[in-house]
Design a protein around this motif. Sequence first.
Motif, PDB file in Angstrom:
ATOM      1  N   PHE A 197      -4.201 -41.641  33.253  1.00 16.85           N
ATOM      2  CA  PHE A 197      -5.018 -41.680  33.337  1.00 16.85           C
ATOM      3  C   PHE A 197      -5.757 -43.557  33.783  1.00 16.85           C
ATOM      4  O   PHE A 197      -5.852 -43.883  33.288  1.00 16.85           O
ATOM      5  N   ASN A 198      -6.753 -43.294  35.068  1.00 15.48           N
ATOM      6  CA  ASN A 198      -7.468 -45.146  35.248  1.00 15.48           C
ATOM      7  C   ASN A 198      -8.262 -44.746  34.312  1.00 15.48           C
ATOM      8  O   ASN A 198      -9.163 -43.517  34.393  1.00 15.48           O
ATOM      9  N   ILE A 199      -9.586 -45.481  33.649  1.00 16.16           N
ATOM     10  CA  ILE A 199     -10.022 -45.223  33.137  1.00 16.16           C
ATOM     11  C   ILE A 199     -11.332 -44.981  34.588  1.00 16.16           C
ATOM     12  O   ILE A 199     -12.267 -44.259  34.213  1.00 16.16           O
ATOM     13  N   GLU A 200     -11.919 -46.107  34.580  1.00 18.98           N
ATOM     14  CA  GLU A 200     -12.410 -45.783  36.389  1.00 18.98           C
ATOM     15  C   GLU A 200     -11.897 -44.590  37.367  1.00 18.98           C
ATOM     16  O   GLU A 200     -10.719 -44.424  37.361  1.00 18.98           O
ATOM     17  N   GLY A 201     -13.063 -43.607  37.075  1.00 19.64           N
ATOM     18  CA  GLY A 201     -12.826 -42.761  37.940  1.00 19.64           C
ATOM     19  C   GLY A 201     -12.238 -41.647  37.332  1.00 19.64           C
ATOM     20  O   GLY A 201     -12.175 -40.485  38.041  1.00 19.64           O
ATOM     21  N   LEU A 202     -11.184 -41.971  36.081  1.00 16.66           N
ATOM     22  CA  LEU A 202     -10.731 -40.710  35.722  1.00 16.66           C
ATOM     23  C   LEU A 202      -9.693 -40.286  36.048  1.00 16.66           C
ATOM     24  O   LEU A 202      -9.683 -39.257  36.543  1.00 16.66           O
ATOM     25  N   GLU A 203      -8.693 -41.493  37.428  1.00 23.20           N
ATOM     26  CA  GLU A 203      -8.220 -40.812  38.178  1.00 23.20           C
ATOM     27  C   GLU A 203      -6.501 -40.873  37.424  1.00 23.20           C
ATOM     28  O   GLU A 203      -6.143 -41.725  36.895  1.00 23.20           O
ATOM     29  N   PRO A 204      -5.251 -39.898  37.916  1.00 24.15           N
ATOM     30  CA  PRO A 204      -4.913 -39.503  37.030  1.00 24.15           C
ATOM     31  C   PRO A 204      -3.041 -40.567  37.688  1.00 24.15           C
ATOM     32  O   PRO A 204      -3.689 -40.419  38.958  1.00 24.15           O
ATOM     33  N   ILE A 205      -2.199 -41.513  36.960  1.00 24.75           N
ATOM     34  CA  ILE A 205      -1.418 -42.473  37.661  1.00 24.75           C
ATOM     35  C   ILE A 205      -0.259 -41.857  37.854  1.00 24.75           C
ATOM     36  O   ILE A 205       0.290 -42.024  38.359  1.00 24.75           O
ATOM     37  N   LEU A 206      -0.215 -41.249  36.365  1.00 22.26           N
ATOM     38  CA  LEU A 206       0.906 -40.473  36.398  1.00 22.26           C
ATOM     39  C   LEU A 206       1.869 -39.541  35.753  1.00 22.26           C
ATOM     40  O   LEU A 206       0.673 -39.298  34.418  1.00 22.26           O
ATOM     41  N   SER A 207       2.170 -38.618  36.154  1.00 27.08           N
ATOM     42  CA  SER A 207       2.459 -37.248  35.608  1.00 27.08           C
ATOM     43  C   SER A 207       4.006 -37.610  34.581  1.00 27.08           C
ATOM     44  O   SER A 207       4.783 -37.463  34.856  1.00 27.08           O
ATOM     45  N   ILE A 208       4.369 -36.815  33.340  1.00 32.50           N
ATOM     46  CA  ILE A 208       5.729 -36.772  32.449  1.00 32.50           C
ATOM     47  C   ILE A 208       5.853 -35.416  31.710  1.00 32.50           C
ATOM     48  O   ILE A 208       4.293 -35.015  31.067  1.00 32.50           O
ATOM     49  N   ASN A 209       7.072 -34.914  32.557  1.00 34.23           N
ATOM     50  CA  ASN A 209       7.058 -33.631  31.901  1.00 34.23           C
ATOM     51  C   ASN A 209       8.007 -34.081  30.325  1.00 34.23           C
ATOM     52  O   ASN A 209       9.070 -34.251  30.361  1.00 34.23           O
ATOM     53  N   ILE A 245     -13.440 -34.113  34.747  1.00 39.30           N
ATOM     54  CA  ILE A 245     -12.428 -34.112  35.921  1.00 39.30           C
ATOM     55  C   ILE A 245     -12.038 -32.870  34.986  1.00 39.30           C
ATOM     56  O   ILE A 245     -11.373 -32.347  33.857  1.00 39.30           O
ATOM     57  N   LYS A 246     -11.874 -31.665  35.673  1.00 34.98           N
ATOM     58  CA  LYS A 246     -10.780 -30.428  35.273  1.00 34.98           C
ATOM     59  C   LYS A 246      -9.412 -30.960  35.441  1.00 34.98           C
ATOM     60  O   LYS A 246      -8.623 -31.434  35.756  1.00 34.98           O
ATOM     61  N   THR A 247      -8.851 -30.115  34.061  1.00 33.29           N
ATOM     62  CA  THR A 247      -7.148 -30.996  34.441  1.00 33.29           C
ATOM     63  C   THR A 247      -6.163 -29.599  34.189  1.00 33.29           C
ATOM     64  O   THR A 247      -4.624 -29.800  34.154  1.00 33.29           O
ATOM     65  N   GLY A 248      -6.692 -28.233  33.779  1.00 32.25           N
ATOM     66  CA  GLY A 248      -6.017 -27.311  34.240  1.00 32.25           C
ATOM     67  C   GLY A 248      -5.244 -27.265  32.642  1.00 32.25           C
ATOM     68  O   GLY A 248      -4.460 -26.547  32.701  1.00 32.25           O
ATOM     69  N   ASP A 249      -5.286 -27.394  32.119  1.00 33.40           N
ATOM     70  CA  ASP A 249      -4.554 -27.482  30.910  1.00 33.40           C
ATOM     71  C   ASP A 249      -5.601 -28.002  29.363  1.00 33.40           C
ATOM     72  O   ASP A 249      -5.885 -28.727  29.653  1.00 33.40           O
ATOM     73  N   ILE A 250      -5.376 -27.267  28.495  1.00 33.12           N
ATOM     74  CA  ILE A 250      -5.595 -27.669  27.404  1.00 33.12           C
ATOM     75  C   ILE A 250      -5.137 -29.015  27.214  1.00 33.12           C
ATOM     76  O   ILE A 250      -3.885 -29.363  26.448  1.00 33.12           O
ATOM     77  N   GLN A 251      -5.864 -30.162  26.412  1.00 34.93           N
ATOM     78  CA  GLN A 251      -5.696 -31.306  26.183  1.00 34.93           C
ATOM     79  C   GLN A 251      -5.291 -31.298  24.745  1.00 34.93           C
ATOM     80  O   GLN A 251      -6.344 -31.537  23.982  1.00 34.93           O
ATOM     81  N   ASP A 295     -11.321 -25.942  25.523  1.00 37.01           N
ATOM     82  CA  ASP A 295     -11.270 -24.335  26.028  1.00 37.01           C
ATOM     83  C   ASP A 295     -11.524 -24.930  26.913  1.00 37.01           C
ATOM     84  O   ASP A 295     -11.418 -23.911  28.408  1.00 37.01           O
ATOM     85  N   TYR A 296     -12.479 -26.044  27.576  1.00 33.81           N
ATOM     86  CA  TYR A 296     -12.965 -25.989  28.919  1.00 33.81           C
ATOM     87  C   TYR A 296     -11.863 -26.373  30.407  1.00 33.81           C
ATOM     88  O   TYR A 296     -12.358 -26.829  31.189  1.00 33.81           O
ATOM     89  N   LYS A 297     -10.800 -27.328  29.096  1.00 36.26           N
ATOM     90  CA  LYS A 297      -9.933 -27.760  30.319  1.00 36.26           C
ATOM     91  C   LYS A 297     -10.174 -28.918  30.956  1.00 36.26           C
ATOM     92  O   LYS A 297      -9.764 -28.912  32.403  1.00 36.26           O
ATOM     93  N   SER A 298     -11.059 -30.226  30.075  1.00 34.94           N
ATOM     94  CA  SER A 298     -11.575 -31.139  30.858  1.00 34.94           C
ATOM     95  C   SER A 298     -11.683 -32.035  30.587  1.00 34.94           C
ATOM     96  O   SER A 298     -11.211 -32.269  28.864  1.00 34.94           O
ATOM     97  N   LEU A 299     -11.681 -33.217  30.935  1.00 33.55           N
ATOM     98  CA  LEU A 299     -11.936 -34.493  30.558  1.00 33.55           C
ATOM     99  C   LEU A 299     -12.926 -34.991  30.490  1.00 33.55           C
ATOM    100  O   LEU A 299     -13.521 -35.450  31.181  1.00 33.55           O
TER     101      LEU A 299
END
Length: 133
Positions: free
Chosen positions: A48-60, A19-25, A1-5
């Motif tokens: 995501f990269n584990i270091e820094g929780l940076e998103p590197i690719l998003s797939i619909n 980090i906030k993700t904007g959607d429920i994971q 419910d927090y929409k975060s990782l």
Amino acid sequence: DYKSLRLWNLEMKECENAIKTGDIQTCLGRLRNGKFMVGGEDGSVTVFNIEGLEPILSINAHSEPVEFLYESPFTGDIITGSQDNLVKIFKVDSGACVKILEGHKNTILNVIQLNENNILTASVDKTIKIWTI
């Protein structure tokens, strides 16, 4: 419910990063080389990269929530199962869909690659299928 990782330090029992993700994971999967993947309620898959929780690719990826993620031990491809009753295979470097497996009548619960040519799937429809890819 927090929409975060959240990245937890198990030794210290503390959250190290969030980090906030904007959607429920809905599910998580580990990838090689310090990466992980997350399936969303919106049908997306984000790498995501584990270091820094940076998103590197998003797939619909799907039209319904992603229920299961798996990295092929043979190709490194991302294999997904969803509430849309589909299994899909994506290239991890580009996010391109290379295969769609149709045939289940309900949500995909689990995916395992048995060898280079075969995937095993389990579904809420009470079937297990072996696919040649």
